[in-house]
Design a protein around this motif. Structure first.
Motif, mmCIF file in Angstrom:
data_model
loop_
_atom_site.group_PDB
_atom_site.id
_atom_site.type_symbol
_atom_site.label_atom_id
_atom_site.label_comp_id
_atom_site.label_asym_id
_atom_site.label_seq_id
_atom_site.Cartn_x
_atom_site.Cartn_y
_atom_site.Cartn_z
ATOM 1 N N GLN A 124 0.410 -3.808 -9.932
ATOM 2 C CA GLN A 124 -0.788 -3.929 -8.961
ATOM 3 C C GLN A 124 -1.582 -2.853 -8.869
ATOM 4 N N LEU A 125 -1.334 -1.788 -9.637
ATOM 5 C CA LEU A 125 -1.788 -0.375 -9.603
ATOM 6 C C LEU A 125 -2.610 -0.304 -10.973
ATOM 7 N N GLY A 138 6.751 1.997 -2.717
ATOM 8 C CA GLY A 138 7.391 2.679 -1.480
ATOM 9 C C GLY A 138 8.929 2.744 -1.707
ATOM 10 N N GLN A 139 9.672 1.545 -2.274
ATOM 11 C CA GLN A 139 10.998 1.577 -2.338
ATOM 12 C C GLN A 139 11.429 2.583 -3.191
ATOM 13 N N GLN A 140 10.558 2.828 -4.285
ATOM 14 C CA GLN A 140 11.118 3.514 -5.492
ATOM 15 C C GLN A 140 10.829 5.390 -5.050
ATOM 16 N N LEU A 141 9.945 5.521 -4.330
ATOM 17 C CA LEU A 141 9.735 6.769 -3.573
ATOM 18 C C LEU A 141 10.874 7.045 -2.690
ATOM 19 N N VAL A 142 11.062 6.161 -1.768
ATOM 20 C CA VAL A 142 12.172 6.381 -0.723
ATOM 21 C C VAL A 142 13.449 6.629 -1.382
ATOM 22 N N GLU A 143 13.912 5.875 -2.437
ATOM 23 C CA GLU A 143 15.023 6.169 -3.342
ATOM 24 C C GLU A 143 15.161 7.670 -3.617
ATOM 25 N N ASN A 166 10.283 0.939 -11.826
ATOM 26 C CA ASN A 166 10.858 -0.533 -11.781
ATOM 27 C C ASN A 166 10.063 -1.462 -11.544
ATOM 28 N N PRO A 167 9.930 -2.651 -12.247
ATOM 29 C CA PRO A 167 8.654 -3.831 -12.155
ATOM 30 C C PRO A 167 9.328 -4.510 -10.876
ATOM 31 N N VAL A 168 10.395 -4.484 -10.316
ATOM 32 C CA VAL A 168 10.808 -5.506 -9.173
ATOM 33 C C VAL A 168 10.917 -4.834 -8.003
ATOM 34 N N LEU A 169 10.630 -3.570 -7.666
ATOM 35 C CA LEU A 169 10.751 -2.984 -6.732
ATOM 36 C C LEU A 169 9.600 -2.238 -6.267
ATOM 37 N N SER A 170 8.881 -2.320 -5.070
ATOM 38 C CA SER A 170 7.692 -1.655 -4.564
ATOM 39 C C SER A 170 7.652 -0.132 -4.812
ATOM 40 N N ILE A 186 1.697 1.194 -0.324
ATOM 41 C CA ILE A 186 2.747 1.653 -0.473
ATOM 42 C C ILE A 186 3.728 0.536 -0.735
ATOM 43 N N ASP A 187 3.392 -0.634 -0.320
ATOM 44 C CA ASP A 187 4.300 -1.859 -0.500
ATOM 45 C C ASP A 187 3.836 -2.614 -1.874
ATOM 46 N N ASP A 188 2.826 -2.148 -2.577
ATOM 47 C CA ASP A 188 2.574 -2.790 -3.862
ATOM 48 C C ASP A 188 3.457 -2.404 -4.896
#
Length: 569
Positions: free
Chosen positions: A150-151, A106-111, A100-104, A144-146
């Motif tokens: 950005q990768l 880290g957010q996607q992993l946590v989900e 998801n391009p609008v989530l970091s 993690i907040d990228d």
């Protein structure tokens, strides 16, 4: 005999009248890697998606998909949702379209973690940091907040792997996980998957068209053609003695770095697929043929293109990047120069500056002795037809609203070929030369296969009768048999028109076959140059040796690694 973790029994998938998968039987044991290989459209990805019931509603699926004894095709939806990501996880080919391009990240992993594990936000974030470290993302606490953009491509694929293993699945489905990656990054990703398989006891279903990857990493191989499994064997057995003619054709068309094949001596065998009178897919194999000997290039001739001490910068949100650092190279008329190196090393920036799609800071670009580096657009325009480009993704570079005829005709009009009859003649001639029927001229890009679209891209470049064609990863996204057809076509057209090529690729085996000379690029600089024999047999620079060692199959890489290291002053 090992018991099956996953077993497909008489799996059939249909989209309307089209039978995408025809009675497939396949099993995978715990901890085993099974490769599913075949060309685009053969049913590989459809099989993978049907296992997790991810196909759209138009698909009609029958048979059985047994995972740990439970038939997933008949599993209630809540149980299937709980299984996805925990029992079975999937890695897709292009992570940029899967993240998801609008989530970091880290957010996607946590989900992904909290969907299956009863952890609070802080604990899930700590687990996400562990996963990023496990897949070797550098400095996880900072990255993690990228966001995905950005990768790098390899880092995005590592994030996809981290998400896939977050809940320790028993089966990992990897659908072309390394196709678009550089050879060194590919080797790192595959080594990572192998390590995780051992640590977690995972089984892996590896879907790929790269037979070098299959030979190195798979325990067993199943070969698909037109929705059917035509052969299955252990990897060693299949590569040593393939039984089915289609498998033999795939292996024959697949280039491997240890082979000493070169276009000057031999054509590549091709697989031709056609639909017979009964509507069934059939294939035929062309014989490996010795090519009529192509004369070596005349020594001492003035170069067609000479790049001298070229420097190119470009701006990013974080500042200026010195992308090309003092590059010098020559290309003679009729010569093919291969350019290899990892993503970000400056290959594409160099090629775009040569064709003047990007401006250089300093240096000279001599085309037939004339410096084009500082010419304005008006002075440059008549020279543009002399240098044309074939891109990696022809679908993205062809106008979807224009027919093939309009695309080719527009190229001629832009370069002031005003006679309509002359334009029609040249369009008709070039479409014949690239092996497409005249009826293709009235069709649109979406109506063609990937290989056919690449032929259209080649036709668009050659209809202007250039002297030099820059090929930027022209076969990296193609199946091995289509790749062989395109490489043979490029050689035939080279002979027909006396073309020179700058051939950019991360596939070293392709470059070994197609190039007369090879340039190795690292960090914006050319670090090694050699002819098509010496650079493979006696690499001088440590970076070149690293590239060769990382090549799939690795038998060649091991022999290179065993050679004494030579450093260039």
């Amino acid at each position: 005999m090992m018991s099956s973790l996953l077993e497909l029994r008489d799996l059939k998938v249909a989209f309307g009248a089209h039978q995408a998968v025809r009675g497939l039987d396949l099993s995978i044991a715990a901890g085993e890697t099974v490769a599913l290989v075949g060309e685009s459209g053969c049913g590989k990805s459809t099989t993978a998606l049907s296992i997790l019931r991810l196909l759209d509603g138009s698909a009609k699926v029958s048979g059985q998909v047994l995972f740990e004894g439970r038939d997933l095709l008949r599993l209630p939806e809540p149980e299937l949702v709980a299984l996805r990501g925990q029992g079975i996880a999937m890695i897709f080919q292009e992570p940029m379209t899967s993240l998801n391009p609008v989530l970091s990240i880290g957010q996607q992993l946590v989900e992904a973690i909290r969907l299956h594990q009863p952890l609070d936000g802080a604990a899930a974030r700590a687990r996400a940091l562990e996963l990023l470290a496990q897949v070797r993302i550098p400095d996880p606490a900072r990255r993690i907040d990228d966001y995905p953009h950005q990768l790098s491509g390899g880092q995005r694929q590592r994030v996809m792997i981290a998400m896939a293993i977050a809940n320790r699945p028993r089966l990992l489905i990897a659908d072309e996980p390394t196709t678009a990656l550089d050879v060194t990054v590919q080797a790192q990703i595959l080594e990572l998957l192998g390590q995780l398989r051992r640590e977690l006891g995972m089984a892996v279903l590896l879907i790929t068209h790269d037979l070098g990857v299959v030979e190195q990493w798979a325990d067993r191989v199943a070969v698909m053609f037109a929705g059917e499994k035509v052969e299955e064997a252990t990897t060693a057995q299949l590569f040593a003695a393939p039984r089915h003619a289609y498998t033999q054709g795939l292996l024959g068309a697949s280039l491997r770095l240890e082979q000493e094949l070169h276009y000057r001596r031999q054509r590549l065998p091709e697989i031709r697929n056609d639909i017979d009178a009964d509507g069934q897919w059939r294939f035929s194999l062309t014989d490996t043929a010795l090519r009529q000997v192509i004369q070596p290039l005349a020594a001492g001739a003035a170069p067609l293109l000479s790049v001298q001490d070229l420097h190119v910068d470009y701006l990013t949100p974080k500042g200026s990047v010195h992308a090309v650092r003092g590059v010098s190279l020559d290309i003679a008329a009729g010569e093919t120069v291969g350019l290899v190196g990892e993503s970000g090393c400056g290959k594409s920036t160099l090629s775009r500056s040569i064709i003047r799609l990007e401006d250089s800071r300093s240096g000279r670009i001599l085309l037939d002795g004339q410096d084009i580096a500082r010419l304005d657009r008006k002075a440059l325009r008549p020279l543009r037809r002399r240098v044309q480009m074939v891109f990696q993704d022809p679908y993205a570079s062809l106008n979807p609203r224009h027919s093939v005829r309009d695309i080719l005709d527009t190229a001629l009009q832009i370069h002031e070929i005003r006679d309509r009859n002359e334009r029609q003649r040249r369009v008709s001639q070039i479409i014949d030369l690239v092996g497409l029927p005249q009826a293709a001229l009235g069709r649109y890009a979406h109506q063609f296969s990937g290989g056919q679209r690449q032929r259209i891209g080649i036709a668009r470049a050659l209809v202007l009768k250039p002297a030099l064609v820059i090929c930027d990863e022209p076969v990296s996204a193609l199946d091995v048999s289509v790749q062989a057809q395109i490489l043979n076509l490029l050689v035939d057209l080279k002979q027909e028109f006396g073309l020179a090529y700058l051939f950019i690729s991360h596939d070293l085996s392709v470059v070994r076959y197609i190039a007369d000379r090879v340039l190795v690029m690292q960090g914006g600089r050319i670090v090694e140059e050699g002819d098509h024999r010496s650079i493979w047999q006696a690499p001088q620079h440590p970076y070149t040796r690293t590239l060769l060692t990382a090549a799939p199959g690795n038998a060649y890489g091991r022999s290179v690694a065993a050679q004494p290291e030579r450093l260039i002053a």
